[in-house]
Design a protein around this motif. Structure first.
Motif, PDB file in Angstrom:
ATOM      1  N   ARG A  88      37.327  33.683  25.075  1.00 54.59           N
ATOM      2  CA  ARG A  88      36.022  32.996  25.090  1.00 54.59           C
ATOM      3  C   ARG A  88      36.091  31.744  25.952  1.00 54.59           C
ATOM      4  NH1 ARG A  88      33.648  33.124  18.861  1.00 54.59           N
ATOM      5  NH2 ARG A  88      33.220  35.372  18.766  1.00 54.59           N
ATOM      6  N   ARG A  89      37.206  31.034  25.842  1.00 53.94           N
ATOM      7  CA  ARG A  89      37.370  29.832  26.660  1.00 53.94           C
ATOM      8  C   ARG A  89      37.390  30.217  28.147  1.00 53.94           C
ATOM      9  NH1 ARG A  89      42.001  28.196  24.667  1.00 53.94           N
ATOM     10  NH2 ARG A  89      40.975  27.122  22.930  1.00 53.94           N
ATOM     11  N   THR A  92      33.842  31.446  29.251  1.00 58.83           N
ATOM     12  CA  THR A  92      32.953  30.292  29.381  1.00 58.83           C
ATOM     13  C   THR A  92      33.264  29.536  30.660  1.00 58.83           C
ATOM     14  OG1 THR A  92      32.754  30.079  26.979  1.00 58.83           O
ATOM     15  CG2 THR A  92      32.198  28.139  28.297  1.00 58.83           C
ATOM     16  N   THR A  96      30.656  28.973  33.727  1.00 55.82           N
ATOM     17  CA  THR A  96      30.273  27.600  34.091  1.00 55.82           C
ATOM     18  C   THR A  96      30.889  27.143  35.405  1.00 55.82           C
ATOM     19  OG1 THR A  96      32.121  26.678  32.809  1.00 55.82           O
ATOM     20  CG2 THR A  96      30.002  26.944  31.674  1.00 55.82           C
ATOM     21  N   TYR A 207      32.510  38.731  24.453  1.00 60.91           N
ATOM     22  CA  TYR A 207      31.330  38.819  25.315  1.00 60.91           C
ATOM     23  C   TYR A 207      30.336  39.798  24.702  1.00 60.91           C
ATOM     24  CZ  TYR A 207      28.640  39.441  29.683  1.00 60.91           C
ATOM     25  OH  TYR A 207      27.658  39.487  30.635  1.00 60.91           O
ATOM     26  N   SER A 229      29.802  33.889  20.962  1.00 61.33           N
ATOM     27  CA  SER A 229      30.374  34.527  22.147  1.00 61.33           C
ATOM     28  C   SER A 229      29.610  34.138  23.402  1.00 61.33           C
ATOM     29  CB  SER A 229      30.319  36.051  21.984  1.00 61.33           C
ATOM     30  OG  SER A 229      28.961  36.474  21.920  1.00 61.33           O
ATOM     31  N   VAL A 230      30.166  34.521  24.550  1.00 60.14           N
ATOM     32  CA  VAL A 230      29.459  34.444  25.829  1.00 60.14           C
ATOM     33  C   VAL A 230      28.456  35.591  25.860  1.00 60.14           C
ATOM     34  CG1 VAL A 230      29.729  34.579  28.337  1.00 60.14           C
ATOM     35  CG2 VAL A 230      31.448  33.398  26.946  1.00 60.14           C
ATOM     36  N   ARG A 252      19.036  29.982  25.730  1.00 58.01           N
ATOM     37  CA  ARG A 252      19.678  28.685  25.944  1.00 58.01           C
ATOM     38  C   ARG A 252      19.024  27.572  25.117  1.00 58.01           C
ATOM     39  NH1 ARG A 252      22.656  27.283  30.782  1.00 58.01           N
ATOM     40  NH2 ARG A 252      23.725  29.122  31.571  1.00 58.01           N
ATOM     41  N   ASN A 274      22.475  28.940  23.317  1.00 60.04           N
ATOM     42  CA  ASN A 274      23.716  29.418  23.910  1.00 60.04           C
ATOM     43  C   ASN A 274      23.703  29.148  25.415  1.00 60.04           C
ATOM     44  OD1 ASN A 274      25.906  30.973  24.894  1.00 60.04           O
ATOM     45  ND2 ASN A 274      25.774  32.331  23.143  1.00 60.04           N
ATOM     46  N   ASP A 275      24.485  28.159  25.829  1.00 60.30           N
ATOM     47  CA  ASP A 275      24.445  27.745  27.239  1.00 60.30           C
ATOM     48  C   ASP A 275      25.274  28.634  28.160  1.00 60.30           C
ATOM     49  OD1 ASP A 275      26.965  26.997  26.457  1.00 60.30           O
ATOM     50  OD2 ASP A 275      26.737  24.872  26.920  1.00 60.30           O
ATOM     51  N   THR A 276      25.813  29.737  27.624  1.00 62.09           N
ATOM     52  CA  THR A 276      26.536  30.673  28.494  1.00 62.09           C
ATOM     53  C   THR A 276      25.633  31.798  28.998  1.00 62.09           C
ATOM     54  OG1 THR A 276      27.253  32.174  26.718  1.00 62.09           O
ATOM     55  CG2 THR A 276      28.645  30.250  27.168  1.00 62.09           C
TER      56      THR A 276
END
Length: 401
Positions: A88-89, A92, A96, A207, A229-230, A252, A274-276
C-alpha cells in the motif's frame, strides 16, 4: 480443494454460532421493543396483512457469517500484514509520484480455483523478486467477478462452481486465499461488487478497482472514499471517461452514508475521502483508449478538474477488444510511451493465467474443467506474461533513468 475444505469447516462452525447469536438478538428485541412502542404510544394493528407487500419475491433467507467472526478465526499473519502494508505504501507512492516505478496488476480474469490461484501467486512472487527495482507487481485476485448476466456468480458466491451458492464458504475461502497469497509476499488487488464484501478481507487488499459497470453508482463512489486501499475507477463500458473522473472527485471527498459494521449491523459511516483515487482506461466496445492521444486527452481533462494527472491502463477488455493476445500489442505500445517519458501512466493491468484462453463452465460437472484456464474472459499464459513484464520493466527503467 484444500482451502475449500477448510473454509467449509470454518463456515459451518461460524454459522452455528451466528444462529445462536441471532436467536439472542431476537429474544432481546422481543423483550425490549414492546416497552419502547408503549412509551411512544404505538399500537400495532393486528389486522393489517402484509403478506403480499413484504418479501414478495424472496424465496429464502439464510444466516451468513459476519466479517468480525471470520476475522477472529482466520487471522492475518505478520507476513501478510507486512506484505499489504509495504505494498500500500508503494502503490500510494506510485500514484502520488513519490515512487517512480511502474505498477503492474496481473492475474486471472476471475478466480475460480484456489489451488491454481496459489500456483499463479508463486509465479508472481518470482516476478516480483526479478523486477522489484522497476515494477511493483500485484496479483489480480478477483473473487466476485461473475460469468455473465446470469450463470456462475463468482468464487465468493458460488465457490463449488455448481450453483449451490454457499456464500459463507465463499467468503471464508476468499479470506483464506488472500491470506495465503499475501503470506507468500504477494500483494493482492480486488474488484468489490458488493457493499458488504470488502470487510471480509479487511487488511488484505492493496488495490481496489471499481468496475466499469459500477463507476456511475454514487453509493459505490462514497464507499470507496473510506477504503484503506489504493483505488482506481474504470471508464464506463461505452468509453465514457468523464464518469470515471467524476467518481475520482467524489471518492476524494469525505462522506456520511449508511453501511454496516463488522458484526453486520447497520451503521452510519463517516469517511475522510481517499486521495489515491485515479482513472483506469479500459477501452470501450467501439475501440481502445490507450494511445498517446487518449492519454494526452485524459491528462487535459484531469488538469481541468484540478486532479493529479495519473492513469492506470487495463490492457484487456475494450483495449484488447476481448482478444487476449492483443494485450501483447497494448503492452508494447504502453511500454513505448513509458520509455519515451510519459509520466502519467503509473500502472498497467494484464489478464493472465496459468494456461492461455478460456473455457466454458458446466455447473453440472465442474470437475471437468481444465486446470489453470479461465472460465470468464480469456487470459494470456505465463510465458507471455513473463515477456510482457520484462518489456514493462525495461520501459520503467528507461523512464526512471
Amino acid at each position: 480443494m484444500r482451502i475449500l475444505d477448510a473454509a467449509t469447516r470454518v463456515a459451518d462452525l461460524l454459522l452455528e454460532a451466528q444462529t445462536r447469536v441471532n436467536g439472542q438478538i431476537d429474544a432481546a428485541l422481543a423483550e425490549l421493543l414492546p416497552g419502547i412502542a408503549q412509551q411512544l404510544g404505538v399500537t400495532p394493528d393486528a389486522a393489517a396483512d402484509l403478506g403480499d407487500l413484504v418479501n414478495a419475491r424472496i424465496t429464502g433467507l439464510s444466516v451468513v457469517v459476519t466479517p468480525a467472526a471470520v476475522a477472529a478465526v482466520v487471522p492475518l499473519s505478520e507476513t501478510s500484514v507486512a506484505t499489504t502494508r509495504a505494498a500500500r505504501r508503494a502503490m500510494t507512492g506510485i500514484v502520488t509520484g513519490a515512487d517512480d516505478r511502474l505498477a503492474v496488476i496481473a492475474g486471472p480474469c476471475s478466480i475460480h480455483d484456489a489451488d491454481a490461484a496459489l500456483e499463479y501467486a508463486g509465479f508472481i512472487a518470482r516476478m516480483r523478486a526479478r523486477h522489484g527495482e522497476d515494477l511493483e507487481i500485484l496479483m489480480r485476485t478477483y473473487t466476485e467477478k461473475p460469468r455473465t448476466e446470469v450463470d456462475w456468480k463468482g468464487f465468493a458466491y458460488d465457490p463449488f462452481l455448481d450453483g449451490s451458492s454457499r456464500i459463507s464458504v465463499g467468503l471464508v475461502a476468499t479470506r483464506m486465499l488472500m491470506c495465503a497469497i499475501t503470506d507468500l509476499g504477494v500483494p493482492v488487488a480486488a474488484e468489490p461488487l458488493n457493499a458488504l464484501t470488502p470487510q471480509y478481507v479487511n487488511g488484505l487488499v492493496t488495490y481496489n478497482g471499481v468496475g466499469a459497470r459500477n463507476v456511475t453508482d454514487q453509493t459505490a463512489r462514497e464507499r470507496v472514499s473510506g477504503f484503506s486501499s489504493v483505488v482506481g475507477f474504470k471508464n464506463s463500458p461505452e468509453g465514457g471517461v468523464d464518469t470515471a473522473i467524476q467518481a475520482v472527485v467524489t471518492a476524494r471527498s469525505p462522506h456520511e452514508f449508511l453501511g454496516v459494521d463488522a458484526h453486520g449491523i447497520s451503521a452510519q459511516l463517516s469517511t475522510t475521502g481517499n486521495d489515491t483515487g485515479h482513472v483506469i482506461l479500459r477501452g470501450a466496445k467501439h475501440g481502445p483508449n490507450y494511445s498517446a492521444e487518449h492519454i494526452a486527452d485524459l491528462r487535459q481533462r484531469l488538469a481541468e478538474r484540478g486532479l493529479p494527472q495519473v492513469v492506470v491502463v487495463d490492457a484487456s477488455h475494450g483495449n484488447s477488444q476481448k482478444n487476449h493476445l492483443r494485450q501483447i500489442e497494448v503492452v508494447h505500445d504502453l511500454a513505448g510511451q513509458i520509455a519515451g517519458g510519459q509520466s502519467a501512466i503509473r500502472g498497467v493491468m494484464v489478464e493472465s493465467n496459468l494456461v492461455a484462453g478460456r473455457q466454458d463452465l458446466d455447473q453440472q460437472d465442474p470437475g471437468s474443467l481444465e486446470y489453470g484456464r479461465s472460465v470468464t474472459d480469456a487470459c494470456v499464459d505465463l510465458p507471455t506474461t513473463e515477456a510482457m513484464l520484462a518489456e514493462l520493466a525495461e520501459a520503467s527503467r528507461a523512464r526512471r533513468g
